[in-house]
Scaffold this motif. Sequence first.
Motif, PDB file in Angstrom:
ATOM      1  N   LYS A 129       0.807  -1.212   0.000  1.00  0.00           N
ATOM      2  CA  LYS A 129       0.000   0.000   0.000  1.00  0.00           C
ATOM      3  C   LYS A 129       0.842   1.264   0.000  1.00  0.00           C
ATOM      4  O   LYS A 129       0.302   2.356   0.002  1.00  0.00           O
ATOM      5  N   LYS A 130       2.136   1.077   0.049  1.00  0.00           N
ATOM      6  CA  LYS A 130       2.991   2.268   0.024  1.00  0.00           C
ATOM      7  C   LYS A 130       2.871   2.950  -1.338  1.00  0.00           C
ATOM      8  O   LYS A 130       2.633   2.310  -2.353  1.00  0.00           O
ATOM      9  N   ARG A 131       3.031   4.252  -1.330  1.00  0.00           N
ATOM     10  CA  ARG A 131       2.931   4.994  -2.587  1.00  0.00           C
ATOM     11  C   ARG A 131       4.020   4.562  -3.540  1.00  0.00           C
ATOM     12  O   ARG A 131       5.133   4.241  -3.145  1.00  0.00           O
ATOM     13  N   ASN A 132       3.743   4.590  -4.816  1.00  0.00           N
ATOM     14  CA  ASN A 132       4.668   4.107  -5.834  1.00  0.00           C
ATOM     15  C   ASN A 132       6.008   4.827  -5.799  1.00  0.00           C
ATOM     16  O   ASN A 132       7.053   4.212  -5.970  1.00  0.00           O
ATOM     17  N   ILE A 133       5.987   6.139  -5.586  1.00  0.00           N
ATOM     18  CA  ILE A 133       7.228   6.900  -5.613  1.00  0.00           C
ATOM     19  C   ILE A 133       8.175   6.449  -4.510  1.00  0.00           C
ATOM     20  O   ILE A 133       9.390   6.392  -4.685  1.00  0.00           O
ATOM     21  N   ILE A 134       7.615   6.083  -3.349  1.00  0.00           N
ATOM     22  CA  ILE A 134       8.458   5.592  -2.249  1.00  0.00           C
ATOM     23  C   ILE A 134       9.058   4.241  -2.608  1.00  0.00           C
ATOM     24  O   ILE A 134      10.240   3.979  -2.347  1.00  0.00           O
ATOM     25  N   ASN A 135       8.251   3.383  -3.210  1.00  0.00           N
ATOM     26  CA  ASN A 135       8.759   2.084  -3.665  1.00  0.00           C
ATOM     27  C   ASN A 135       9.894   2.250  -4.662  1.00  0.00           C
ATOM     28  O   ASN A 135      10.924   1.573  -4.582  1.00  0.00           O
ATOM     29  N   ILE A 136       9.683   3.156  -5.611  1.00  0.00           N
ATOM     30  CA  ILE A 136      10.685   3.360  -6.661  1.00  0.00           C
ATOM     31  C   ILE A 136      11.997   3.871  -6.069  1.00  0.00           C
ATOM     32  O   ILE A 136      13.084   3.387  -6.400  1.00  0.00           O
ATOM     33  N   ILE A 137      11.898   4.839  -5.170  1.00  0.00           N
ATOM     34  CA  ILE A 137      13.113   5.385  -4.562  1.00  0.00           C
ATOM     35  C   ILE A 137      13.821   4.317  -3.729  1.00  0.00           C
ATOM     36  O   ILE A 137      15.051   4.215  -3.739  1.00  0.00           O
ATOM     37  N   SER A 138      13.060   3.506  -3.006  1.00  0.00           N
ATOM     38  CA  SER A 138      13.663   2.433  -2.212  1.00  0.00           C
ATOM     39  C   SER A 138      14.377   1.425  -3.099  1.00  0.00           C
ATOM     40  O   SER A 138      15.493   0.965  -2.783  1.00  0.00           O
ATOM     41  N   ILE A 139      13.745   1.080  -4.218  1.00  0.00           N
ATOM     42  CA  ILE A 139      14.365   0.126  -5.148  1.00  0.00           C
ATOM     43  C   ILE A 139      15.646   0.710  -5.749  1.00  0.00           C
ATOM     44  O   ILE A 139      16.666   0.018  -5.876  1.00  0.00           O
ATOM     45  N   ILE A 140      15.579   2.005  -6.107  1.00  0.00           N
ATOM     46  CA  ILE A 140      16.779   2.669  -6.642  1.00  0.00           C
ATOM     47  C   ILE A 140      17.898   2.655  -5.605  1.00  0.00           C
ATOM     48  O   ILE A 140      19.069   2.412  -5.926  1.00  0.00           O
ATOM     49  N   ALA A 141      17.542   2.906  -4.351  1.00  0.00           N
ATOM     50  CA  ALA A 141      18.539   2.887  -3.278  1.00  0.00           C
ATOM     51  C   ALA A 141      19.157   1.499  -3.126  1.00  0.00           C
ATOM     52  O   ALA A 141      20.376   1.357  -2.984  1.00  0.00           O
ATOM     53  N   MET A 142      18.317   0.460  -3.166  1.00  0.00           N
ATOM     54  CA  MET A 142      18.815  -0.917  -3.055  1.00  0.00           C
ATOM     55  C   MET A 142      19.755  -1.242  -4.203  1.00  0.00           C
ATOM     56  O   MET A 142      20.827  -1.834  -4.006  1.00  0.00           O
ATOM     57  N   ILE A 143      19.355  -0.864  -5.423  1.00  0.00           N
ATOM     58  CA  ILE A 143      20.188  -1.151  -6.596  1.00  0.00           C
ATOM     59  C   ILE A 143      21.519  -0.403  -6.494  1.00  0.00           C
ATOM     60  O   ILE A 143      22.592  -0.962  -6.767  1.00  0.00           O
ATOM     61  N   GLY A 144      21.453   0.866  -6.089  1.00  0.00           N
ATOM     62  CA  GLY A 144      22.680   1.657  -5.962  1.00  0.00           C
ATOM     63  C   GLY A 144      23.639   1.064  -4.941  1.00  0.00           C
ATOM     64  O   GLY A 144      24.844   0.933  -5.199  1.00  0.00           O
ATOM     65  N   VAL A 145      23.115   0.680  -3.777  1.00  0.00           N
ATOM     66  CA  VAL A 145      23.961   0.070  -2.747  1.00  0.00           C
ATOM     67  C   VAL A 145      24.506  -1.268  -3.235  1.00  0.00           C
ATOM     68  O   VAL A 145      25.684  -1.586  -3.027  1.00  0.00           O
ATOM     69  N   GLY A 146      23.661  -2.045  -3.913  1.00  0.00           N
ATOM     70  CA  GLY A 146      24.106  -3.347  -4.416  1.00  0.00           C
ATOM     71  C   GLY A 146      25.215  -3.227  -5.441  1.00  0.00           C
ATOM     72  O   GLY A 146      26.231  -3.942  -5.370  1.00  0.00           O
ATOM     73  N   VAL A 147      25.051  -2.320  -6.395  1.00  0.00           N
ATOM     74  CA  VAL A 147      26.074  -2.136  -7.431  1.00  0.00           C
ATOM     75  C   VAL A 147      27.367  -1.602  -6.822  1.00  0.00           C
ATOM     76  O   VAL A 147      28.470  -2.056  -7.158  1.00  0.00           O
ATOM     77  N   GLY A 148      27.246  -0.627  -5.918  1.00  0.00           N
ATOM     78  CA  GLY A 148      28.440  -0.078  -5.270  1.00  0.00           C
ATOM     79  C   GLY A 148      29.176  -1.123  -4.456  1.00  0.00           C
ATOM     80  O   GLY A 148      30.414  -1.200  -4.478  1.00  0.00           O
ATOM     81  N   THR A 149      28.427  -1.942  -3.725  1.00  0.00           N
ATOM     82  CA  THR A 149      29.039  -3.010  -2.924  1.00  0.00           C
ATOM     83  C   THR A 149      29.737  -4.026  -3.811  1.00  0.00           C
ATOM     84  O   THR A 149      30.868  -4.450  -3.532  1.00  0.00           O
ATOM     85  N   MET A 150      29.054  -4.433  -4.880  1.00  0.00           N
ATOM     86  CA  MET A 150      29.647  -5.394  -5.812  1.00  0.00           C
ATOM     87  C   MET A 150      30.938  -4.851  -6.404  1.00  0.00           C
ATOM     88  O   MET A 150      31.970  -5.550  -6.444  1.00  0.00           O
ATOM     89  N   ALA A 151      30.916  -3.606  -6.860  1.00  0.00           N
ATOM     90  CA  ALA A 151      32.104  -3.004  -7.467  1.00  0.00           C
ATOM     91  C   ALA A 151      33.241  -2.901  -6.461  1.00  0.00           C
ATOM     92  O   ALA A 151      34.407  -3.165  -6.794  1.00  0.00           O
ATOM     93  N   LEU A 152      32.918  -2.544  -5.222  1.00  0.00           N
ATOM     94  CA  LEU A 152      33.950  -2.421  -4.192  1.00  0.00           C
ATOM     95  C   LEU A 152      34.619  -3.761  -3.919  1.00  0.00           C
ATOM     96  O   LEU A 152      35.856  -3.850  -3.837  1.00  0.00           O
ATOM     97  N   ILE A 153      33.828  -4.818  -3.805  1.00  0.00           N
ATOM     98  CA  ILE A 153      34.393  -6.154  -3.550  1.00  0.00           C
ATOM     99  C   ILE A 153      35.276  -6.598  -4.704  1.00  0.00           C
ATOM    100  O   ILE A 153      36.380  -7.127  -4.508  1.00  0.00           O
ATOM    101  N   VAL A 154      34.814  -6.379  -5.930  1.00  0.00           N
ATOM    102  CA  VAL A 154      35.581  -6.809  -7.104  1.00  0.00           C
ATOM    103  C   VAL A 154      36.910  -6.052  -7.192  1.00  0.00           C
ATOM    104  O   VAL A 154      37.974  -6.651  -7.395  1.00  0.00           O
ATOM    105  N   VAL A 155      36.863  -4.729  -7.029  1.00  0.00           N
ATOM    106  CA  VAL A 155      38.082  -3.926  -7.156  1.00  0.00           C
ATOM    107  C   VAL A 155      39.078  -4.255  -6.047  1.00  0.00           C
ATOM    108  O   VAL A 155      40.281  -4.397  -6.286  1.00  0.00           O
ATOM    109  N   LEU A 156      38.597  -4.391  -4.813  1.00  0.00           N
ATOM    110  CA  LEU A 156      39.494  -4.748  -3.712  1.00  0.00           C
ATOM    111  C   LEU A 156      40.116  -6.124  -3.940  1.00  0.00           C
ATOM    112  O   LEU A 156      41.302  -6.331  -3.650  1.00  0.00           O
ATOM    113  N   SER A 157      39.343  -7.061  -4.469  1.00  0.00           N
ATOM    114  CA  SER A 157      39.874  -8.400  -4.742  1.00  0.00           C
ATOM    115  C   SER A 157      40.918  -8.371  -5.847  1.00  0.00           C
ATOM    116  O   SER A 157      41.899  -9.128  -5.801  1.00  0.00           O
TER     117      SER A 157
END
Length: 407
Positions: free
Chosen positions: A16-44
């Motif tokens: 029931k959450k408004r769509n804009i909140i869902n979209i921003i949350s998903i964008i935040a999750m994707i951003g954190v996921g991509v940043g985390t993945m890139a950090l692990i790969v580069v450090l390795s």
Amino acid sequence: MNVALFIARRYFFSKKKRNIINIISIIAMIGVGVGTMALIVVLSVFNGLEDLIRSLYGKFDPEIKITTVEGKSFETNAQQLERIRKTPGVALLTEVIEDNALLRYNDRQMVVKVKGVSDNFFQQNQIDSAIVDGDYRLKRDGKQFALIGRGVQYQLSIRPENPFSPLQFLYPKAGKKTIINPENAFRQLGIQAGGIFAIERQYDDQYVFVPLTFAEELLSYGNKRTSLEVKTINVEDIDRVKNELQKVLGKEFNVQNSEEQHVSLLRAVKVEKLFVFVTFTFVLLIASINIFFSLSMLVLDKQKDIAILASLGADPATIRRIFLMEGAIVAFSGAVVGLVVGGTICWLQQTYGWVSMGMSTSVVEAYPVLMRPTDFLFTAVAIILITLIVSIRPARRAAALSIRDNL
């Protein structure tokens, strides 16, 4: 059950959450996921490069190297060498004479580093595993041979074990000032090429190994040595043996382990890795700003719910925890996916080497990768801190809402 965590989960999974909140949350999750993945790969990748450097130099360098503090050579005697050999933990002692000399082969010539070593040198390291042509032994059937780098071979077009074209080394004679016949100012000595090694370009392009007696005669060093190389009985005792040798030899000598012999290069790699970690942490922080916006909008959307919770007895700390948990769920969902995907990419590179170095002369075909638990731990800690930073402001605003104005 933890009330704050329960409500945060309901908010996160609520349809029931408004769509804009869902979209921003998903964008935040994707951003954190991509940043985390890139950090692990580069450090390795940086870990892999550091490990590659250690393994390459490990084939050439000794576990412990002894050099003089002043000058490039020092006098040795039987008593001094015996004291070193009897030092607890010392398994092997190799005498080394190293200096520049002019190498001629047929009608070509170049300046090389001549490294004269005693007979036990190849028990010190793994150079014998880097032989690409010929034999690594410097003495065979009563004859002396030279072991040359692949770059030197290419530069002079040397054919190993060619008795008709020996290598000719020239070294300046001490005290010779005449220039009437320049060749009379050089000591010249010949030796046959016995093998070719390939370790790393820095060594391959300039080093030639010869027997210690040959170097003594060519360079007129006598009892002088440029370094002494030590192999320990137990690798884990290297630092202890190094300290013992330093006590035996005194302040006139430098006693270095393998890392200290290349401290500048290894430090540069570690500093670059640190800057990369800091840079990608800022990228994660920027990606997590979306968590701030989604939580701020969620607070506005749930003002009535917050007022009801407060009227039912929820204190401000509980309300703050609800929104901190909400931010943590969003961030950790992306982080877990990023860690798993990053780890999987690194494992695939380690196992199959899909990403090539793209250089035919490279010592390894694929980019080296080495995963370390500490990288995953520091990345997780960075995400926790970032989540707290971006979530605490909306959580405080939620806890400060007035019950009367929102019921």
